[in-house]
Design an enzyme around this catalytic site. Sequence first.
Site, PDB file in Angstrom:
ATOM      1  N   VAL A 151      16.159  28.326 -68.645  1.00 40.95           N
ATOM      2  CA  VAL A 151      15.360  28.141 -67.685  1.00 40.95           C
ATOM      3  C   VAL A 151      14.157  28.196 -68.188  1.00 40.95           C
ATOM      4  O   VAL A 151      13.187  27.361 -67.775  1.00 40.95           O
ATOM      5  CB  VAL A 151      15.493  29.206 -66.538  1.00 40.95           C
ATOM      6  N   GLU A 152      13.820  29.071 -69.281  1.00 38.85           N
ATOM      7  CA  GLU A 152      12.318  28.927 -70.043  1.00 38.85           C
ATOM      8  C   GLU A 152      12.206  27.798 -70.631  1.00 38.85           C
ATOM      9  O   GLU A 152      10.858  27.388 -70.717  1.00 38.85           O
ATOM     10  CB  GLU A 152      12.495  30.074 -70.766  1.00 38.85           C
TER      11      GLU A 152
END
Length: 322
Positions: free
Chosen positions: A117-118
Amino acid sequence: MRYTLTTIFLFCFAGLYAQVNTTEVEEFIKEYVKEHRADETKIRAILNEAQFQQEIIDKISRPAEGTMTWERYRKIFVTEERTQAGLEFWKKYQKEVRTVSEQTGVNEEIILGIIGVETYFGRIMGTYRVLDALYTLGFGYPRRSSFFKSELAKFLELTSKEKLDPLAIKGSYAGAMGFSQFMPSSYLAYAKSFEDDGSADLISDPADAIASVANYLKVHRWQQGEPVATKATFTRKVTNLNKQVIKPKNKLSDYTALGIKPAANHIPGSTPATLVILDNESDKEHWYGFYNFYVITRYNRSPMYAMAVYQLAEAMKSKKDW
């Protein structure tokens, strides 16, 4: 744009005009040099290269978590393409992921879910110079200037300690950097070398990033073997349900007594839980978030973020074939 600067000065750095409070810059330099016994000429030279960027102010004023529905947010982070990229990353670093998971008790897929996600597993780590981001927000964004000036100080400390070039490191518009998108203070506090040699490289070493993400979650009290989340359904109409906090304050049985059924029926009723409500375009999704869901929000406070991490992690786990 609804903010005002107490004092606005125009001055030229590296041929570009920037809007910052120069008095605060001077105070910052003096305080940093005194506290860290640093070379004032060197610190001043670094900050003289910093560039104010209005685009950074614009972006932080409307973060995705505050402007998107869960339905739209999910379509960005929980995709087949990102899942496949995660599986490739997992397979490449399976030894490191397994070792770190065994050492910390943090699920392998959750470690990867956060990195996915990052930064899309290192594919998107940010295009802004971290120095510019922290400088802009520290001296041009009064709403959170104290926080970002503190992060700027940590960034200078970090680059000096790790012998990194403060003018070269790139990251997000908020100043987060590397595979794990740690802010400078988190880098100093939680970064961990996979080889345990004392120096962690989160910018270019995925193994160190894997170790550091797990260490962050462990320090924030990840509960080994405990659930993260499960879908919730209402078996009858529930009225007067107050807004729920992310950190569990009730037991699962408190909710089931109201007619809110968990999809996973093996979880004990004594398990601390909270009801997570996510807005879609035309309806709402209801989930149970457990203590480990709360731990993920220590990384990013948005429930949508934690849910994206969880669902991406589950998608990768379900397709892992080795």
